[in-house]
Design an enzyme around this catalytic site. Structure first.
Site, PDB file in Angstrom:
ATOM      1  N   PHE A 128       0.854  -1.190   0.000  1.00 14.60           N
ATOM      2  CA  PHE A 128       0.000   0.000   0.000  1.00 14.60           C
ATOM      3  C   PHE A 128       0.888   1.237   0.000  1.00 14.60           C
ATOM      4  CE2 PHE A 128      -2.348   3.519   1.852  1.00 14.60           C
ATOM      5  CZ  PHE A 128      -3.479   3.508   1.051  1.00 14.60           C
ATOM      6  N   ASP A 215       9.304   2.672   1.719  1.00  8.75           N
ATOM      7  CA  ASP A 215       8.128   3.357   2.240  1.00  8.75           C
ATOM      8  C   ASP A 215       8.032   3.033   3.734  1.00  8.75           C
ATOM      9  OD1 ASP A 215       5.613   4.088   3.122  1.00  8.75           O
ATOM     10  OD2 ASP A 215       4.586   3.493   1.275  1.00  8.75           O
ATOM     11  N   LYS A 245       2.609   9.885   8.553  1.00  7.78           N
ATOM     12  CA  LYS A 245       1.951   9.378   9.757  1.00  7.78           C
ATOM     13  C   LYS A 245       2.555   9.934  11.056  1.00  7.78           C
ATOM     14  CE  LYS A 245      -0.775   5.701   7.934  1.00  7.78           C
ATOM     15  NZ  LYS A 245      -0.490   5.015   6.693  1.00  7.78           N
TER      16      LYS A 245
HETATM   17  C1  LIG Z   1      -0.744   5.352   5.249  1.00  9.29           C
HETATM   18  C2  LIG Z   1       0.251   4.906   4.249  1.00  9.29           C
HETATM   19  C3  LIG Z   1       0.456   5.603   3.041  1.00  9.29           C
HETATM   20  C4  LIG Z   1      -0.413   6.778   2.628  1.00  9.29           C
HETATM   21  O1  LIG Z   1      -0.316   7.858   3.493  1.00  9.29           O
HETATM   22  P1  LIG Z   1      -1.422   9.038   3.419  1.00  9.29           P
HETATM   23  O2  LIG Z   1      -0.935  10.052   4.414  1.00  9.29           O
HETATM   24  O3  LIG Z   1      -2.734   8.428   3.788  1.00  9.29           O
HETATM   25  O4  LIG Z   1      -1.431   9.551   2.032  1.00  9.29           O
HETATM   26  C5  LIG Z   1       1.448   5.170   2.193  1.00  9.29           C
HETATM   27  N1  LIG Z   1       2.219   4.105   2.505  1.00  9.29           N
HETATM   28  C6  LIG Z   1       2.048   3.411   3.648  1.00  9.29           C
HETATM   29  C7  LIG Z   1       2.947   2.259   3.939  1.00  9.29           C
HETATM   30  C8  LIG Z   1       1.060   3.775   4.546  1.00  9.29           C
HETATM   31  O5  LIG Z   1       0.877   3.065   5.667  1.00  9.29           O
END
Ligand SMILES: *Cc1c(COP(=O)(O)O)cnc(C)c1O
Length: 392
Positions: A128, A215, A245
């Site tokens: 994701f 990521d 986050k």
């Molecule tokens: C939450 C998340 C995203 C997206 O972040 P947003 O602030 O919602 O755009 C991307 N990569 C990972 C691994 C995430 O947990």
């Protein structure tokens, strides 16, 4: 409930109006233990005094100017983050998806500068990376993509935790410029790869002149037990890393960090953001980092995670219907043998906030400040709920 909101979410029937540490109160005054922390955002819990003070103080001084001018807190935050992560430079965004957008654009620009006309990024099944067009195209979940075709091209997907699959691509594809991967898959169900996975990707990237892009949006900022999850292994330092986050504990901020050639790819005019890295969010992120350091919360995430894993193991390991209990630091999962989305509502009624992802995985991302007593309550309450659910 207002019907004036687009139905992008199907929220649970509850409204919170107060928080303190690991606790939230709804508008009726009922109290909830928060084992999700706003989906790994509130690492310091709710209403942390250091965050509140940073917001109030900075709001009274200066909220926003523009990236047309120098921003002292942005430079201080960049210095701090690059030092913690072993990186050289940062671009600040307002969200995780935007941080990944920056990484993807950076990889493409880097590829073009090396004469690769159709730069391709290797991405993973089950991943994701966000909800913008490029990041949903990079995401390995059809539900996220369905209906939004045509997808952005330039991604090549392989199974997660499979180095051979990446090596096979290396043999057959001259357009690859980067690998984008989560060190632990979050939305995918807290999937923890083998210890040699990230070092293996590092080696493949070195051999093929690719950028290794991690990521760390969900795993970063201490949650894994290290500042960044890649620091669990030696020889796994990425070229590009994205954060969001927990970086702002709820203030919207994301970051794309880079080192080596990747740190020098963007030039004025290539990328930007009006709000990105404004004085307010950067001041808050500095206070978040300072608090994690002062309170030794990376170490705390590691020890509390070990404690929670052991306690859940004692309560649930032998229960029929529990497939696996796994975790690293405060990224924890209890995988069941059946769909269990209902558990979220059952727990809510009992005053406990949890999440279910990947259909059958109970996911816990509690604040790093959770106490031992709160952890005990979490284990006892949730274990009972899971046992009852499985015996129905
Ligand atoms: C939450 C998340 C995203 C997206 O972040 P947003 O602030 O919602 O755009 C991307 N990569 C990972 C691994 C995430 O947990």
């Amino acid at each position: 409930m207002s019907d004036a909101l687009m139905h992008t979410y199907a929220p649970l029937p509850v409204t919170f109006d107060k928080g303190d540490g690991c606790w939230l109160w709804d508008t009726e005054g009922k109290r909830y233990l928060d084992a999700l922390g706003g989906i790994a955002v509130c690492g310091l819990g709710h209403a942390h005094p250091a965050v509140t003070e940073a917001i109030c103080q900075q709001a009274g001084q200066l909220i926003h100017t523009s990236n047309l001018y120098h921003i002292a807190h942005q430079q201080a935050l960049a210095d701090k983050l690059t030092a913690l992560a072993g990186m050289e430079r940062v671009f600040f965004s307002n969200s995780g998806a935007e941080a990944n957008e920056a990484a993807i654009k950076l990889a493409r620009l880097h590829g073009h500068s090396r004469g690769i006309e159709k730069p391709t990024v290797i991405v993973m099944e089950g991943s994701f990376h966000g909800r913008t067009l490029a990041t949903l195209s990079a995401t390995g979940n059809r539900k996220v993509q369905a209906g939004f075709e045509p997808l952005v091209s330039g991604f090549l997907r392989v199974p997660y935790n499979d180095l051979d699959a990446i090596a096979a691509v290396a043999k057959n594809n001259q357009n690859v410029v980067a690998v984008l991967v989560e060190p632990i898959q979050g939305e995918g169900g807290i999937r923890i790869p083998d210890d040699n996975y990230l070092p293996g990707i590092r080696a493949l990237c070195n051999d093929n002149n690719w950028l290794m892009m991690l990521d760390e949006i969900q795993t970063g900022m201490g949650r894994s037990g290290q500042w960044f999850a890649y620091q669990q292994q030696s020889d796994a330092t990425p070229d590009v890393m994205t954060l969001a986050k927990a970086l702002g504990n709820g203030m919207p901020i994301g970051a794309c960090l880079a080192r080596g050639a990747a740190a020098h790819t963007f030039q004025p005019g290539n990328h930007g953001s009006t709000y990105g890295g404004n004085p307010l969010v950067c001041r808050v992120a500095l206070s978040v980092i300072d608090t994690i350091e002062r309170k030794k919360l990376c170490e705390r995430a590691a020890s509390l995670g070990t404690r929670l894993l052991a306690a859940f193991g004692e309560q649930l390991a032998d229960v029929e219907g529990v497939n696996e209990i796994r975790g690293k630091g405060l990224l924890l999962a209890i995988e069941l043998d059946r769909p269990c989305a209902e558990l979220v509502k059952i727990a809510l009624a009992e005053g406990l906030l949890i999440n279910v992802t990947a259909n059958n995985v109970v996911r816990l991302l509690p604040p790093l400040v959770m106490s031992n007593d709160e952890a005990t309550q979490l284990v006892e309450q949730l274990s009972t709920l899971i046992r009852d659910f499985l015996s129905r």
